[in-house]
Scaffold this motif. Structure first.
Motif, short mmCIF file in Angstrom:
data_model
loop_
_atom_site.label_atom_id
_atom_site.label_comp_id
_atom_site.label_asym_id
_atom_site.label_seq_id
_atom_site.Cartn_x
_atom_site.Cartn_y
_atom_site.Cartn_z
N GLY A 88 0.77 -1.23 -0.44
CA GLY A 88 -0.39 -0.11 -0.15
C GLY A 88 0.76 0.83 -0.02
N ASN A 89 2.33 1.19 -0.80
CA ASN A 89 3.13 2.67 -0.04
C ASN A 89 2.87 3.29 -1.79
N PHE A 90 3.40 4.12 -1.67
CA PHE A 90 3.42 5.00 -2.86
C PHE A 90 4.68 4.09 -3.78
N VAL A 91 4.74 4.16 -4.37
CA VAL A 91 5.42 4.02 -5.21
C VAL A 91 5.79 4.67 -7.31
N ASN A 92 7.40 4.67 -7.73
CA ASN A 92 6.76 4.95 -8.98
C ASN A 92 6.52 3.94 -9.91
N CYS A 93 5.69 5.33 -10.52
CA CYS A 93 4.96 4.48 -11.89
C CYS A 93 5.64 3.98 -12.78
N GLY A 94 6.52 4.57 -13.00
CA GLY A 94 7.53 3.68 -14.64
C GLY A 94 7.01 4.27 -15.61
N GLY A 95 6.07 4.12 -16.33
CA GLY A 95 5.29 4.79 -17.09
C GLY A 95 3.60 4.59 -17.08
N LEU A 96 2.74 5.54 -18.64
CA LEU A 96 1.94 5.16 -17.66
C LEU A 96 1.24 6.11 -19.45
N THR A 97 0.21 5.52 -19.58
CA THR A 97 -0.11 4.93 -20.90
C THR A 97 -2.01 5.37 -20.83
N TRP A 98 -2.63 7.14 -21.14
CA TRP A 98 -3.66 7.30 -20.67
C TRP A 98 -4.55 7.20 -22.50
N SER A 99 -6.07 7.41 -22.27
CA SER A 99 -6.91 6.65 -22.91
C SER A 99 -8.42 6.61 -22.40
N SER A 100 -8.47 6.41 -24.25
CA SER A 100 -10.10 7.09 -23.90
C SER A 100 -10.46 6.02 -25.24
N SER A 101 -12.39 5.99 -24.13
CA SER A 101 -12.75 4.96 -25.68
C SER A 101 -13.66 5.34 -26.04
N ALA A 102 -13.97 7.03 -25.86
CA ALA A 102 -14.53 7.62 -27.23
C ALA A 102 -14.01 9.04 -27.09
N THR A 103 -12.99 9.09 -28.68
CA THR A 103 -12.35 10.23 -28.28
C THR A 103 -13.51 11.06 -29.24
N ASN A 104 -14.05 11.31 -29.61
CA ASN A 104 -15.11 12.68 -29.78
C ASN A 104 -15.54 12.64 -29.58
N ASN A 105 -16.49 12.24 -27.62
CA ASN A 105 -16.97 13.17 -26.95
C ASN A 105 -15.26 13.38 -26.10
N PHE A 106 -14.00 12.55 -25.77
CA PHE A 106 -13.51 13.38 -25.07
C PHE A 106 -12.02 12.61 -25.59
N THR A 107 -11.07 13.45 -25.41
CA THR A 107 -9.27 13.14 -25.68
C THR A 107 -8.37 13.63 -23.87
N VAL A 108 -7.85 12.62 -24.04
CA VAL A 108 -7.01 12.18 -22.81
C VAL A 108 -5.82 12.98 -23.65
N THR A 109 -4.18 13.76 -23.00
CA THR A 109 -3.42 13.50 -23.38
C THR A 109 -2.57 13.67 -21.90
N SER A 110 -1.69 12.94 -21.96
CA SER A 110 -0.41 12.74 -21.04
C SER A 110 0.42 14.61 -21.28
N THR A 111 0.42 14.80 -19.94
CA THR A 111 1.07 16.09 -19.65
C THR A 111 2.51 15.86 -18.66
N GLY A 112 2.97 15.25 -18.16
CA GLY A 112 4.19 14.69 -16.78
C GLY A 112 3.76 12.62 -16.83
N SER A 113 5.31 12.70 -16.30
CA SER A 113 4.87 11.00 -15.56
C SER A 113 3.83 10.63 -14.83
N THR A 114 3.15 11.38 -13.96
CA THR A 114 1.38 11.26 -13.98
C THR A 114 0.01 11.63 -14.13
N ASN A 115 0.63 12.81 -14.51
CA ASN A 115 -0.72 13.59 -15.11
C ASN A 115 -1.27 13.46 -16.84
#
Length: 526
Positions: free
Chosen positions: A205-232
């Motif tokens: 249950g301790n916070f650890v580095n994620c290493g790398g993250l991939t963001w996705s949206s199932s309906a890009t015509n409604n929502f887009t998601v773009t990585s802006t940092g290691s965790t944001n």
């Protein structure tokens, strides 16, 4: 001639028509009628007097115009303090800093006072500046920061500051087992953008580095998601509709997704309320976490002031308590949500005390026993019945006795004791034929010097020693008793010690209460 005159009169005849319009002033319209509109002339006949034209209809006089209705008073500005959630990552030196900000509405701009929980070594927060500093690997975790408006010292807002490992070299890498992000879905207006903050934890249950993250949206015509940092990441509501927005630890199947809805119509808030624990002991605390979506403008909570859509606070209920929360906006209110925290009362062990005064008596005398207790419902004493938490009684033991009192309550039992020593001062004995005496029979004794005195002529009785000047001489023997404020030492021998310069007597006798003549000799301390 008469026919021509009649024609001229008809040609110049004026017809008056009154037209009345709804909601407007009355209008009188004059219409002049020419020859082409007249019927053919009547056959000639006798000409009588001219016919008068009809009088025009009276024009109504307008009444008083009513005063316009006053404009409605502007709605009062909501009062509150808003604090934004913050996620920070430790740098290579294991440090993270940020000046926290708070927005105060509806109050004078007198600033805020900051506080933080929990308190942890390496974490500081300026009470007036809002300067937050995390220094060291041990600062990784979550903190609740509170900003209280200085204008009234009551209105406050709070939110979470989350510290992640980042590039801190002092943290041992650990395997990621879960990933999550905030805010956890909801409804937003389109178009708009929202910042998403991700975090990962290990099996403990301790916070650890994620290493790398991939963001996705199932309906890009409604929502887009773009990585802006290691965790944001930045989530943009493009058009009306729904989408599952997911974050995945790169190269693994570890992911988390929430549903987002974009709308252009204000909807009533949706509310949640939870407690970190619903069963505690009296004196313990729990954290209450609330969340409300769809841009609420006011909140109602029975634990205190709430001025933001989501947050966490700490409560310490003294008894079982149900906490409630609701939120409202222009579209309505959410159904009130609640959580009950059950409080178990810890049963305190009873306290019990017992004392005797005096603790040493002679045979036939009495002593007073005094007791006191708390957290007790029943009592058991070896001298008699006790039915109250405190009190006193008199006892007259014939021999040395230990008295005991047991106090019992919901938290257990406790026993207290007190001893009364009984001195036998007049045993049956046979005095000697000669008066009791002792050697050395007086003399001089240097200060801080001792001498042993020996009694004689006491038969089968016990000699008792005493001094008339205890400020100059000290006597010790086998047993000491006090009669009427005088100390007596029992025994065939006594040790006399000089403690101060001056003179005084040292005596020996038998039968204290009915004494025989004592042998007293003068002693001097130079």
């Amino acid at each position: 001639m008469h026919i021509l005159r009649a024609w001229a009169i008809l040609a110049l005849l004026v017809v008056t028509v009154t037209v009345t319009g709804c909601g407007k002033d009355n209008i009188t319209q004059i219409v002049t009628t020419g020859p082409s509109a007249l019927p053919p002339p009547a056959p000639p006949g006798p000409i009588g007097p001219p016919v008068p034209a009809p009088a025009p209809a009276p024009v109504p006089v307008p009444g008083p115009v009513p005063a316009p209705a006053p404009a409605p008073a502007p709605a009062p500005t909501p009062t509150g303090v808003t604090v934004q959630a913050v996620t920070l990552e430790l740098d290579g030196q294991c440090m993270a800093t940020r000046v926290l900000t708070a927005t105060v509405t509806g109050l004078p701009s007198n600033g805020v006072t900051w506080s933080i929980t929990p308190q942890k070594t390496g974490v500081t927060l300026g009470t007036s500046s809002g300067a937050f500093v995390a220094n060291g690997p041990a600062t990784v975790g979550e903190y609740n920061v509170v900003a209280t408006a200085n204008a009234d010292n009551v209105t406050r807002g709070n939110n979470m500051v989350r510290i992640l490992p980042g590039t801190c070299t002092g943290i041992t890498p650990s395997s990621v087992v879960s990933v999550d992000y905030t805010p956890p879905g909801g409804t937003v207006l389109a178009p708009s953008s929202t910042t998403l903050n991700a975090f990962c934890k290990d099996a403990a249950g301790n916070f650890v580095n994620c290493g790398g993250l991939t963001w996705s949206s199932s309906a890009t015509n409604n929502f887009t998601v773009t990585s802006t940092g290691s965790t944001n990441a930045t989530l943009v509501a493009v058009s009306l509709g729904q989408s599952n927005v997911s974050v995945t630890v790169t190269g693994t199947s570890i992911s988390k997704s929430y549903n987002w809805t974009a709308t252009s119509v204000q909807q009533a808030p949706a509310c949640t309320l939870s407690a970190s624990s619903t069963s505690i002991n009296a004196g313990q605390s729990v954290s209450l976490t609330w969340n409300s979506t769809n841009t609420p403008t006011s909140w109602n909570a029975n634990w205190g002031s709430v001025n933001q859509a989501s947050g966490t606070t700490t409560v310490t209920p003294s008894a079982t308590t149900t906490y409630t929360f609701s939120a409202s906006n222009s579209a309505g209110s959410c159904s009130q949500v609640s959580v009950t925290v059950n409080v178990s009362q810890i049963q305190q062990a009873p306290t019990c005390s017992l004392s005797a005064s005096p603790t040493s008596i002679n045979s036939g005398q009495s002593s007073s026993l005094t007791w006191n207790s708390s957290n007790a419902t029943s009592w058991s004493a070896n001298w008699g019945s006790v039915s109250q938490a405190s009190g006193n009684t008199t006892v007259s033991p014939t021999s040395t006795t230990t008295y005991s009192l047991t106090c019992t309550g919901p938290g257990g039992s406790t026993t207290a004791t007190a001893q009364v020593t009984v001195n036998t001062v007049n045993p049956s004995c046979t005095p000697a034929s000669q008066p009791v005496t002792y050697t050395q029979a007086g003399g001089t004794l240097n200060a801080n010097s001792n001498i042993t005195l020996n009694a004689s002529n006491y038969g089968t009785c016990t000699p008792y020693w005493y001094t008339t000047t205890p400020s100059r001489f000290q006597i010790t023997g086998a047993t000491m008793i006090n009669i009427g404020g005088t100390n007596y030492w029992a025994g065939s021998q006594a040790v006399l010690r000089a403690i101060a310069s001056g003179s005084g007597q040292v005596c020996v006798q038998i039968n204290i209460t009915n004494p025989q003549p004592a042998a007293c000799f003068n002693w001097t301390v130079p």
